[in-house]
Scaffold this motif. Structure first.
Motif, mmCIF file in Angstrom:
data_model
loop_
_atom_site.group_PDB
_atom_site.id
_atom_site.type_symbol
_atom_site.label_atom_id
_atom_site.label_comp_id
_atom_site.label_asym_id
_atom_site.label_seq_id
_atom_site.Cartn_x
_atom_site.Cartn_y
_atom_site.Cartn_z
ATOM 1 N N SER A 1 43.198 61.895 22.212
ATOM 2 C CA SER A 1 42.266 61.768 23.333
ATOM 3 C C SER A 1 41.207 62.858 23.262
ATOM 4 C CB SER A 1 43.009 61.834 24.668
ATOM 5 O OG SER A 1 43.574 63.111 24.838
ATOM 6 N N TYR A 2 40.137 62.626 23.985
ATOM 7 C CA TYR A 2 39.028 63.568 24.084
ATOM 8 C C TYR A 2 38.600 63.598 25.541
ATOM 9 C CZ TYR A 2 34.245 65.320 23.852
ATOM 10 O OH TYR A 2 33.102 66.026 24.066
ATOM 11 N N GLU A 3 38.477 64.788 26.111
ATOM 12 C CA GLU A 3 38.084 64.930 27.504
ATOM 13 C C GLU A 3 36.674 65.485 27.585
ATOM 14 O OE1 GLU A 3 39.544 67.530 31.330
ATOM 15 O OE2 GLU A 3 41.079 66.626 30.036
ATOM 16 N N THR A 4 35.871 64.904 28.488
ATOM 17 C CA THR A 4 34.507 65.388 28.674
ATOM 18 C C THR A 4 34.100 65.276 30.135
ATOM 19 O OG1 THR A 4 32.212 65.229 27.922
ATOM 20 C CG2 THR A 4 33.415 63.159 28.155
ATOM 21 N N SER A 5 33.219 66.150 30.542
ATOM 22 C CA SER A 5 32.616 66.057 31.873
ATOM 23 C C SER A 5 31.095 66.082 31.743
ATOM 24 C CB SER A 5 33.107 67.197 32.765
ATOM 25 O OG SER A 5 32.777 68.440 32.179
ATOM 26 N N SER A 6 30.615 65.803 30.533
ATOM 27 C CA SER A 6 29.172 65.793 30.295
ATOM 28 C C SER A 6 28.809 64.628 29.382
ATOM 29 C CB SER A 6 28.732 67.120 29.673
ATOM 30 O OG SER A 6 29.386 67.320 28.447
ATOM 31 N N ASP A 7 27.525 64.478 29.123
ATOM 32 C CA ASP A 7 27.043 63.406 28.256
ATOM 33 C C ASP A 7 27.558 63.608 26.836
ATOM 34 O OD1 ASP A 7 25.640 62.759 30.529
ATOM 35 O OD2 ASP A 7 23.664 63.173 29.693
ATOM 36 N N ARG B 1 27.564 58.736 29.388
ATOM 37 C CA ARG B 1 26.627 59.572 30.134
ATOM 38 C C ARG B 1 27.176 59.755 31.553
ATOM 39 N NH1 ARG B 1 21.296 60.581 29.024
ATOM 40 N NH2 ARG B 1 21.012 58.818 27.634
ATOM 41 N N THR B 2 27.172 60.991 32.039
ATOM 42 C CA THR B 2 27.591 61.232 33.414
ATOM 43 C C THR B 2 26.467 60.815 34.353
ATOM 44 O OG1 THR B 2 26.785 63.506 33.372
ATOM 45 C CG2 THR B 2 29.096 63.167 32.812
ATOM 46 N N ILE B 3 26.839 60.384 35.534
ATOM 47 C CA ILE B 3 25.863 60.013 36.549
ATOM 48 C C ILE B 3 25.998 61.009 37.692
ATOM 49 C CG2 ILE B 3 25.093 58.242 38.157
ATOM 50 C CD1 ILE B 3 26.317 56.178 36.236
ATOM 51 N N PRO B 4 24.981 61.842 37.884
ATOM 52 C CA PRO B 4 25.069 62.821 38.965
ATOM 53 C C PRO B 4 24.960 62.148 40.335
ATOM 54 C CG PRO B 4 22.928 62.958 37.890
ATOM 55 C CD PRO B 4 23.738 61.942 37.133
ATOM 56 N N MET B 5 25.617 62.724 41.306
ATOM 57 C CA MET B 5 25.538 62.210 42.675
ATOM 58 C C MET B 5 24.158 62.533 43.227
ATOM 59 S SD MET B 5 27.051 60.585 44.940
ATOM 60 C CE MET B 5 26.748 60.207 46.641
#
Length: 171
Positions: free
Chosen positions: A12-18, A75-79
């Protein structure tokens, strides 16, 4: 994001960014778990190809989402807090009829007598645009910016957009 097997099996790979190229970390990515926030995932590298909106939840098999291949970029979607505002245009390069949208539109034809749109300027907020009325069919994520034609963001020249909605999720 999980490698090789469906149902969260394998590496697995974890990300919180693009991430423009998930295969840099995993040879194939077939399942995904969103623990917080909202993401767009793409079946091609560099945020191209078919797009899918993911909110918190488990996505055990990319094929159940209608993807032809594995996840290749995300891609993360900012609130967004505040107003939403987009100008839609009948033709490429901001030509033809123009309307300003500040809320969801389930049919450009019903509301504006436009069968589809060919360009837009997203001024405020994050939006999903859909191929069919009533938020159905293929979708594309639009963040603030100018979209003179949709081929520039990897959409085919035959792709038409007929509805759009704001991303208001509590991402």
């Amino acid at each position: 994001f999980d490698n090789t097997d469906r149902n969260f099996q394998g590496r697995s790979y974890e990300t919180s960014s693009d991430c423009a190229e998930l295969t840099s970390f995993l040879s194939r990515c077939n399942s995904c778990r969103v623990e917080s926030g909202c993401f767009m995932v793409y079946d091609r590298s560099n945020y191209m190809g078919n797009q899918y909106f993911l909110r918190r939840g488990e996505y055990s098999d990319y094929q159940h989402m209608g993807m032809s291949d594995c996840f290749r970029s995300c891609r993360t979607i900012p609130m967004h807090r505040g107003q939403f505002r987009t100008r839609i245009y009948q033709k490429d390069n901001f030509g033809g009829q123009m309307y300003e949208i500040m809320d969801d539109c389930d049919s450009f034809m019903d509301r504006y007598r436009m069968p589809d749109i060919q360009s837009c300027n997203v001024m405020d907020g994050h939006w999903l645009m859909y191929e069919q009325p009533n938020y159905r069919g293929k979708m594309v994520y639009l963040r603030p910016g100018e979209y003179r034609n949709f081929r520039d963001i990897g959409m085919s020249s035959t792709m038409r957009f007929r509805s759009m909605r704001r991303i208001m999720e509590s991402c």
